[in-house]
Design a protein around this motif. Structure first.
Motif, mmCIF file in Angstrom:
data_model
loop_
_atom_site.group_PDB
_atom_site.id
_atom_site.type_symbol
_atom_site.label_atom_id
_atom_site.label_comp_id
_atom_site.label_asym_id
_atom_site.label_seq_id
_atom_site.Cartn_x
_atom_site.Cartn_y
_atom_site.Cartn_z
ATOM 1 N N VAL A 143 48.713 18.682 86.221
ATOM 2 C CA VAL A 143 47.734 19.503 86.934
ATOM 3 C C VAL A 143 46.557 19.762 86.009
ATOM 4 O O VAL A 143 46.737 20.112 84.844
ATOM 5 C CB VAL A 143 48.327 20.861 87.375
ATOM 6 C CG1 VAL A 143 47.260 21.693 88.103
ATOM 7 C CG2 VAL A 143 49.544 20.662 88.268
ATOM 8 N N ARG A 144 45.362 19.588 86.539
ATOM 9 C CA ARG A 144 44.166 19.901 85.777
ATOM 10 C C ARG A 144 43.276 20.773 86.673
ATOM 11 O O ARG A 144 42.696 20.286 87.646
ATOM 12 C CB ARG A 144 43.469 18.596 85.393
ATOM 13 C CG ARG A 144 42.377 18.661 84.309
ATOM 14 C CD ARG A 144 41.235 19.537 84.665
ATOM 15 N NE ARG A 144 40.074 19.347 83.798
ATOM 16 C CZ ARG A 144 39.395 20.342 83.251
ATOM 17 N NH1 ARG A 144 39.769 21.591 83.425
ATOM 18 N NH2 ARG A 144 38.320 20.089 82.530
ATOM 19 N N ASP A 145 43.228 22.070 86.354
ATOM 20 C CA ASP A 145 42.395 23.024 87.091
ATOM 21 C C ASP A 145 41.277 23.514 86.173
ATOM 22 O O ASP A 145 41.569 24.002 85.073
ATOM 23 C CB ASP A 145 43.219 24.261 87.509
ATOM 24 C CG ASP A 145 44.170 23.999 88.676
ATOM 25 O OD1 ASP A 145 44.167 22.871 89.214
ATOM 26 O OD2 ASP A 145 44.905 24.942 89.046
ATOM 27 N N GLU B 115 44.108 10.098 87.211
ATOM 28 C CA GLU B 115 44.178 10.259 85.763
ATOM 29 C C GLU B 115 42.938 10.971 85.269
ATOM 30 O O GLU B 115 41.818 10.628 85.659
ATOM 31 C CB GLU B 115 44.269 8.881 85.076
ATOM 32 C CG GLU B 115 44.369 8.994 83.562
ATOM 33 C CD GLU B 115 44.360 7.644 82.849
ATOM 34 O OE1 GLU B 115 43.849 6.654 83.402
ATOM 35 O OE2 GLU B 115 44.880 7.605 81.720
ATOM 36 N N CYS B 116 43.138 11.939 84.392
ATOM 37 C CA CYS B 116 42.007 12.654 83.813
ATOM 38 C C CYS B 116 41.248 11.731 82.863
ATOM 39 O O CYS B 116 41.855 10.971 82.103
ATOM 40 C CB CYS B 116 42.492 13.889 83.060
ATOM 41 S SG CYS B 116 41.131 14.964 82.584
ATOM 42 N N ALA B 117 39.906 11.820 82.897
ATOM 43 C CA ALA B 117 39.067 11.020 81.986
ATOM 44 C C ALA B 117 39.415 11.311 80.529
ATOM 45 O O ALA B 117 39.213 10.480 79.655
ATOM 46 C CB ALA B 117 37.592 11.322 82.234
ATOM 47 N N GLY B 118 39.947 12.519 80.277
ATOM 48 C CA GLY B 118 40.283 12.910 78.904
ATOM 49 C C GLY B 118 41.715 12.580 78.522
ATOM 50 O O GLY B 118 42.149 12.937 77.409
ATOM 51 N N GLY C 75 39.609 11.233 87.101
ATOM 52 C CA GLY C 75 40.189 12.274 87.966
ATOM 53 C C GLY C 75 39.189 13.227 88.579
ATOM 54 O O GLY C 75 39.385 13.677 89.715
ATOM 55 N N ILE C 76 38.111 13.545 87.858
ATOM 56 C CA ILE C 76 37.153 14.525 88.384
ATOM 57 C C ILE C 76 36.526 14.065 89.695
ATOM 58 O O ILE C 76 36.061 14.883 90.490
ATOM 59 C CB ILE C 76 36.057 14.848 87.335
ATOM 60 C CG1 ILE C 76 35.137 15.995 87.798
ATOM 61 C CG2 ILE C 76 35.237 13.591 87.000
ATOM 62 C CD1 ILE C 76 35.813 17.297 88.069
ATOM 63 N N ALA C 77 36.519 12.750 89.958
ATOM 64 C CA ALA C 77 35.968 12.260 91.226
ATOM 65 C C ALA C 77 36.825 12.720 92.410
ATOM 66 O O ALA C 77 36.321 12.905 93.516
ATOM 67 C CB ALA C 77 35.871 10.734 91.209
ATOM 68 N N TYR D 85 28.919 16.801 81.815
ATOM 69 C CA TYR D 85 30.296 16.369 81.538
ATOM 70 C C TYR D 85 30.498 14.965 82.119
ATOM 71 O O TYR D 85 29.747 14.524 82.980
ATOM 72 C CB TYR D 85 31.317 17.307 82.198
ATOM 73 C CG TYR D 85 31.095 18.774 81.939
ATOM 74 C CD1 TYR D 85 31.312 19.311 80.673
ATOM 75 C CD2 TYR D 85 30.688 19.623 82.963
ATOM 76 C CE1 TYR D 85 31.116 20.658 80.439
ATOM 77 C CE2 TYR D 85 30.498 20.980 82.742
ATOM 78 C CZ TYR D 85 30.707 21.500 81.476
ATOM 79 O OH TYR D 85 30.511 22.834 81.256
ATOM 80 N N TYR D 86 31.561 14.317 81.663
ATOM 81 C CA TYR D 86 31.966 13.012 82.213
ATOM 82 C C TYR D 86 30.906 11.927 82.050
ATOM 83 O O TYR D 86 30.671 11.102 82.936
ATOM 84 C CB TYR D 86 32.457 13.154 83.664
ATOM 85 C CG TYR D 86 33.608 14.120 83.733
ATOM 86 C CD1 TYR D 86 34.867 13.762 83.241
ATOM 87 C CD2 TYR D 86 33.434 15.418 84.203
ATOM 88 C CE1 TYR D 86 35.915 14.663 83.241
ATOM 89 C CE2 TYR D 86 34.485 16.330 84.201
ATOM 90 C CZ TYR D 86 35.710 15.950 83.711
ATOM 91 O OH TYR D 86 36.741 16.842 83.700
ATOM 92 N N ARG D 87 30.238 11.974 80.900
ATOM 93 C CA ARG D 87 29.444 10.860 80.381
ATOM 94 C C ARG D 87 29.844 10.738 78.930
ATOM 95 O O ARG D 87 30.393 11.685 78.359
ATOM 96 C CB ARG D 87 27.943 11.176 80.398
ATOM 97 C CG ARG D 87 27.330 11.310 81.767
ATOM 98 C CD ARG D 87 25.849 11.626 81.602
ATOM 99 N NE ARG D 87 25.217 11.758 82.906
ATOM 100 C CZ ARG D 87 24.021 11.298 83.202
ATOM 101 N NH1 ARG D 87 23.297 10.672 82.275
ATOM 102 N NH2 ARG D 87 23.510 11.458 84.401
HETATM 103 MO MO LIG Z 1 40.026 15.463 84.567
#
Ligand SMILES: [Mo]
Ligand SMILES: Nc1nc2c(c(=O)[nH]1)N[C@H]1C(S)=C(S)[C@@H](COP(=O)(O)O)O[C@H]1N2
Length: 398
Positions: free
Chosen positions: A75-77, A128-131, A241-243, A266-268
């Motif tokens: 979980v990523r909140d 999947e989280c980018a991180g 994942g953020i998408a 974020y996310y670049r």
């Molecule tokens: Mo993420």
């Protein structure tokens, strides 16, 4: 006043006030005082918890089938899991990319039953989280990065059922000039270092939106659980994942490019070698592999073990996997289990009879259908995204 009691007081007064004025349950209920940021149980044998984020322990996938069960899905909140009532929830669409340019105040709306009555599609895909893997920038490459120090457990594969986003956009009156859509979550505003960035939202190019994106209401055959976006989330196969915005409340559809902090700040990729404003916004995940073993676990000496793992890529199916049990000196081809799915992972095994006792390092290196192969090191970036290098997994033979 403590944070907890302040939250409890606010929660009580907000809900009492709304009920008195409107006389109905609000769609987003205030959090109860006892709730943590994540609502489902997070047993330590399945999860490592970092505040509002919980990473799956990879040994929790040992003996499991193809999909990641909800009870161990990461979980990523950004803030916390909201409780949303599907009966009063509405999906709102507005913007210059819809016929008649409906405004946010007078949007096109669909309720939960209307969505469920539309033609559905079921796909198996990872989120999947980018991180994911970020901690290895530090432990393997000696680099300082910021963000949650995930190992490899910020990924899961589920069977998602829902309505193609394309179908909903069409019914809302998509016009030929639309270029971007921006889904926005119903979770609280995200505040980072004193700046309020508003509700979590990220633009998605219309081509991807119309391709294989789902507005999902089921996960592994059950209604979407609260932590994973109930009642409806986006599933954007192959992308970071953020998408895949959870708890979608509205979607802006625009005839001009849209932006949010989640595609600019974020996310670049940021850092040496990247422009001041960062790379282009990140989209697809990179190739990765993980063993279904505890980190620093112990294997019995003097017998043969079947090593198991999974590899996946945002570019398409994984074609082959090699494993090294001697720290990367020699490699053997892993044996595929079943077939690789394009938006998910390939399972694999390899028997290993350790020689001697003591510390060993296991490595797995996958190649995907585009020929992309996991490198020995990942490109440094200050926010620690897209760690795709081969991970050195320590075990002790005793
Ligand atoms: Mo993420
Ligand atoms: N509304 C909203 N959507 C969101 C998030 C969030 O905090 N709020 N987190 C995103 C991130 S960064 C990831 S990695 C995935 C995680 O999905 P999961 O919690 O179902 O595993 O959800 C994405 N969607």
């Amino acid at each position: 006043m403590t944070d907890l009691s302040r939250r409890a007081l606010l929660g009580i007064s907000a809900s009492a006030g709304l009920a008195a004025i409107v006389g109905v349950e609000p769609a987003v209920r205030p959090a109860a005082a006892a709730d943590g940021p994540i609502l489902k149980p997070l047993p330590p044998e399945y999860f490592t918890v970092y505040g509002s984020n919980a990473e799956m322990r990879w040994e929790a996938m040992a003996g499991q089938g193809y999909h990641t069960p909800v009870d161990r899905f990461f979980v990523r909140d950004h803030t916390r899991t909201p409780r949303i009532d599907a009966a009063t929830w509405r999906l709102k669409l507005f913007g210059s990319g819809l016929r008649g340019s409906p405004t946010e105040d007078a949007p096109v709306t669909f309720d939960y039953d209307e969505l469920r009555a539309m033609p559905s599609r079921t796909i198996t895909a990872f989120i999947e989280c980018a991180g994911n893997g970020r901690s290895f920038y530090t432990s393997q490459q000696g680099q300082t990065v910021s963000g949650t120090a995930w190992r490899l457990g910020a990924v899961g594969v589920a069977r998602w059922r829902g309505v193609p986003l394309a179908e909903v956009l069409r019914r809302a009156g998509l016009s030929a000039g639309a270029v971007d859509v921006m889904p926005r979550g119903l979770d609280p505003d995200y505040v980072d270092a004193g700046t309020n960035h508003g509700r979590v939202r990220r633009p998605l190019p219309i081509a991807k939106a119309l391709d294989d994106v789902l507005l999902a209401y089921e996960m592994n055959g059950e209604p979407l659980p609260p932590d994973h976006g109930h009642p409806v989330r986006l599933v954007v196969p192959g992308w970071i994942g953020i998408a895949s915005i959870k708890w979608v409340g509205d979607i802006e559809v625009a005839a001009e490019p849209l932006h949010s902090p989640w595609d600019t700040r974020y996310y670049r990729m940021f850092g040496p070698g990247y422009p001041e404003e960062g790379s282009a916004p990140l989209t697809r995940q990179v190739v990765k592999s993980a063993f279904e073993l505890p980190w620093n676990g112990t294997l019995a000496a003097g017998r043969t073990h079947v090593l198991r793992g999974r590899s996946w890529s945002g570019n398409g199916p994984v074609r082959s996997v090699e494993v090294s049990t001697d720290g990367g000196r020699t490699w053997r081809r892993a044996i595929p289990v079943g077939t690789a799915k394009p938006r998910a992972w390939l399972r694999w095994t390899l028997p290993w009879t350790p020689s001697g006792t003591g510390a060993h390092t296991l490595l797995a290196r996958a190649t995907d259908a585009t020929g992309a192969v996991q490198p020995d090191s990942a490109a440094y970036n200050t926010l620690g995204y897209l760690f795709g290098a081969v991970v050195r997994h320590p075990v002790t033979v005793a």
